[in-house]
Design a protein around this motif. Structure first.
Motif, short mmCIF file in Angstrom:
data_model
loop_
_atom_site.label_atom_id
_atom_site.label_comp_id
_atom_site.label_asym_id
_atom_site.label_seq_id
_atom_site.Cartn_x
_atom_site.Cartn_y
_atom_site.Cartn_z
N ALA B 176 0.84 -1.20 0.00
CA ALA B 176 0.00 0.00 0.00
C ALA B 176 0.88 1.25 0.00
CB ALA B 176 -0.94 -0.01 1.21
N ARG B 178 3.89 1.43 -1.33
CA ARG B 178 4.43 1.56 -2.68
C ARG B 178 3.36 2.10 -3.62
NH1 ARG B 178 6.09 -4.23 -3.70
NH2 ARG B 178 6.65 -3.63 -5.80
N ALA B 179 2.16 1.58 -3.48
CA ALA B 179 1.05 2.03 -4.33
C ALA B 179 0.85 3.54 -4.16
CB ALA B 179 -0.23 1.28 -3.98
N GLN B 182 3.42 5.38 -6.01
CA GLN B 182 3.32 5.29 -7.47
C GLN B 182 2.15 6.10 -8.02
OE1 GLN B 182 3.33 1.16 -8.76
NE2 GLN B 182 5.04 0.71 -7.40
N ASN B 183 1.05 6.17 -7.26
CA ASN B 183 -0.13 6.87 -7.76
C ASN B 183 -1.04 7.21 -6.57
OD1 ASN B 183 -2.46 7.77 -9.00
ND2 ASN B 183 -2.39 6.23 -10.62
N ARG B 185 -3.41 9.38 -6.20
CA ARG B 185 -4.83 9.52 -6.53
C ARG B 185 -5.53 8.17 -6.51
NH1 ARG B 185 -8.20 12.63 -9.32
NH2 ARG B 185 -9.08 11.02 -10.64
N ALA B 186 -4.90 7.23 -7.23
CA ALA B 186 -5.49 5.89 -7.30
C ALA B 186 -5.53 5.27 -5.91
CB ALA B 186 -4.71 5.01 -8.27
N ALA B 187 -4.50 5.53 -5.12
CA ALA B 187 -4.48 4.97 -3.76
C ALA B 187 -5.66 5.50 -2.96
CB ALA B 187 -3.16 5.31 -3.07
N ALA B 188 -5.91 6.81 -3.06
CA ALA B 188 -7.05 7.38 -2.34
C ALA B 188 -8.35 6.75 -2.82
CB ALA B 188 -7.08 8.90 -2.54
N LEU B 189 -8.45 6.51 -4.13
CA LEU B 189 -9.69 5.98 -4.68
C LEU B 189 -9.96 4.53 -4.29
CD1 LEU B 189 -9.76 7.57 -8.24
CD2 LEU B 189 -11.30 8.03 -6.33
N VAL B 190 -8.92 3.77 -3.93
CA VAL B 190 -9.20 2.41 -3.45
C VAL B 190 -9.35 2.40 -1.93
CG1 VAL B 190 -8.03 1.29 -5.38
CG2 VAL B 190 -6.79 1.65 -3.26
N GLY B 191 -9.24 3.56 -1.30
CA GLY B 191 -9.50 3.61 0.13
C GLY B 191 -8.27 3.47 1.00
N ILE B 192 -7.09 3.63 0.41
CA ILE B 192 -5.88 3.64 1.22
C ILE B 192 -5.77 5.02 1.87
CG2 ILE B 192 -3.35 3.57 1.15
CD1 ILE B 192 -3.62 1.62 -1.24
N PRO B 193 -5.61 5.10 3.19
CA PRO B 193 -5.52 6.42 3.84
C PRO B 193 -4.19 7.09 3.52
CG PRO B 193 -5.28 4.67 5.46
CD PRO B 193 -5.48 4.01 4.14
N VAL B 194 -4.21 7.94 2.52
CA VAL B 194 -2.97 8.48 1.97
C VAL B 194 -2.20 9.30 3.01
CG1 VAL B 194 -2.04 10.03 0.22
CG2 VAL B 194 -3.82 8.42 -0.37
#
Ligand SMILES: Nc1ncnc2c1ncn2[C@@H]1O[C@H](COP(=O)(O)OP(=O)(O)OP(=O)(O)O)[C@@H](O)[C@H]1O
Ligand SMILES: [Mg+2]
Lengths: 234, 300
Positions: B176, B178-179, B182-183, B185-194
């Motif tokens: 998570a 690394r994700a 790497q991105n 925005r995409a991390a936020a959209l899958v629900g990773i607490p950025v």
């Protein structure tokens, strides 16, 4: 189910949305149509908590989720398949999918979810261990759909899924969207391709310069002279 | 005789190289996650060293306890800095360009703050040295002399770096992180607490620096200015390509070994300029660094 009312948003001093209302009922596919820069992506990002809402409310299943953190909104079940190729390019295809299930990681069932996604997109099973950045554009689009399903959505939002896909792939993708919908998932579909979007939807909204200018049942919109003129090419 | 000198220099080089590598890793994981160059990386090393000395020399804690306590305290310090300073600045969001510059300046602020704070403690007024992590007679491998403490440093660094590698490669939270880098925005959209991820990266980086400080402390006199060692970590990171974790390790080792070779065979005074020569050499041959991404490097 999803109810957006009086939504306004801006980037700095530049207004992007003004008083937008829309609803997605429990078992519908609803589309949001508009030209480039109309504010479609902004609308979805306001719902997802990525862009701050200036005024107005977003209700999901009766609960006010306005300006919640993106992770809280995903956990509630509102999941977006974004525009473009928003993947994790240097992680494997399988890891991309597993991270889609980040909010569900405490549930033992992620393997079942993964198997279901693989059944829907067999190509993602074949490519499981290669970096997601090496997938073709169409495969990346499939990956984003699969990733969204891993979050166990209760409402799925698509942002221009047809963008950059061949007509054949667009047809396949919309067949899959229809299948996901038949399995009981309400869908909010953002498109520029009005023909295919209206054919797939029960209800539609037209967004122009940040405002909803027209809405109605999809067949009625498809027959409307203004819509035919501006979005269906005559 | 020449061979022996060579081997001895290489062995000492690996020891310092490990320490440079750990500091470089700390700087690079923050850079990868946030695109911020952390100018307080060296001061985190300094705080780790002093904290280790304080726990062992002043409070008389056993060394293994200190080795656990230092990374934990530094994790909290790093995470708190991100939350209280960087998070606040990012939430204000003046503009992206300005925001980035402000965040980097904030790390310079942290660097000064930490130096000032350590200078303010009476215990640090005297120049001190941390007693060896482990004592005992040196070990001979052939004719090469290896201090037990150096072996302990290399072993500890190896364990930490392997653990870090395994964390990023095999665990879901590691993926998570690394994700997110790497991105985002995409991390936020899958629900990773950025924001939480960024905070953990700062915590993790600070623990690495703190541990490096503890490893460095017995080899060096402790002063509030010892954070300058970060220059060498930057050099190691640049040699490795600045975005590659293995690059940090290889860059650190190359630098440590080169410094020792230069010190042994050319002149001790030349050690200080060695990093710049190595950097120039590497960048001439491979502008992206040894392990760097080719993306982002523009040929003119
Ligand atoms: N990050 C941003 N900063 C400033 N302005 C933005 C930003 N994102 C979008 N805008 C502006 O807001 C308006 C709406 O953009 P939005 O991306 O929502 O449109 P869209 O309907 O999704 O368009 P498209 O079909 O091209 O994707 C546009 O005028 C755009 O220039
Ligand atoms: Mg858009």
């Amino acid at each position: 189910m999803l109810e957006v009312s009086g939504l306004s948003a801006a980037y700095g001093a530049v207004a992007a949305l003004e008083d937008v209302h829309l609803r997605v009922a429990g078992d519908q596919v609803v589309c949001l149509l508009g030209a480039n820069g109309a504010g479609k992506t902004t609308t979805l990002n306001c719902i997802s908590g990525i862009v701050p809402v200036r005024r107005g409310r977003v209700l999901f299943e009766g609960e006010d989720v306005t300006n919640r953190l993106p992770e809280q909104i995903v956990r509630r079940g509102v999941v977006q398949v974004p525009e473009g190729r928003e993947i994790f390019p240097r992680l494997s295809v399988e890891d991309n999918l597993r991270l889609g299930g980040w909010t569900q990681r405490r549930h033992r069932s992620w393997r079942d979810d993964l198997a279901r996604v693989h059944d829907l997109f067999p190509r993602l099973r074949e490519r499981a261990h290669q970096p997601a950045g090496t997938l073709s554009g169409g495969e990346q689009q499939m990956l984003m759909v699969g990733r969204a399903l891993m979050a166990r959505p209760r409402l799925l939002m698509f942002d221009e899924p047809s963008l950059g896909l061949s007509p054949l792939l667009v047809r396949q993708l919309f067949a899959i969207i229809a299948r996901i919908h038949r399995a009981g998932l309400p869908i909010l579909l953002v498109e520029q391709n009005a023909r295919i979007a209206l054919a797939a939807s029960a209800y539609g909204y037209i967004l122009e310069n940040g405002e909803i200018t027209l809405h109605g049942p999809a067949d009625r919109l498809a027959a409307d002279a203004r819509v035919r003129h501006a979005y269906l090419g005559g | 005789m020449l061979m022996l000198k060579l081997l001895q220099a290489a062995a000492s080089g690996v020891v310092t190289g490990c320490i440079y590598a750990m500091i470089a890793l700390s700087v690079v994981i923050i850079y990868k996650a946030t695109e911020i160059v952390n100018f307080a990386g060296g001061e985190l090393v300094m705080v780790g060293a002093w904290l280790g000395l304080l726990l062992v020399g002043y409070f008389g804690l056993p060394r293994p306890v200190m080795l656990l306590a230092v990374p934990v305290v530094l994790f909290v310090l790093g995470a708190a800095f991100d939350r209280l300073a960087l998070g606040r600045i990012a939430r204000r969001r003046p503009s992206r360009r300005l925001e980035h510059a402000t965040l980097v300046v904030a790390t310079i602020g942290l660097s000064n703050l930490l130096k000032g704070a350590v200078r303010g403690i009476p215990y640090t007024q005297e120049v001190r040295r941390l007693p060896p992590l482990i004592g005992g007679a040196p070990i001979f491998v052939g004719d090469v002399v290896l201090e037990r403490q150096d072996l302990a440093i290399v072993a500890l660094a190896a364990v930490v770096m392997l653990a870090l590698w395994a964390f990023f490669r095999y665990t879901l939270p590691g993926k998570a992180l690394r994700a997110t880098s790497q991105n985002a925005r995409a991390a936020a959209l899958v629900g990773i607490p950025v924001a939480g991820m960024r905070m953990s990266v700062w915590g993790l980086a600070a623990s690495l620096s703190g541990l490096a400080g503890v490893m460095l402390a017995p080899k060096l006199l402790l002063t509030p200015d010892m954070g300058d060692v970060v220059t060498l970590a930057f050099a190691a990171a640049i040699i490795g390509g600045f975005t590659s974790l293995p690059g940090c390790v290889v860059g650190g080792a190359i630098l440590g070994i080169m410094q020792n070779l230069v010190g042994t065979f050319i002149a001790p005074q030349a050690i200080a300029v060695t990093p710049f020569f190595v950097i120039m050499l590497v960048l001439l041959l491979r502008p992206q660094g040894l392990f760097g991404d080719t993306v982002g490097v523009r040929r003119v």
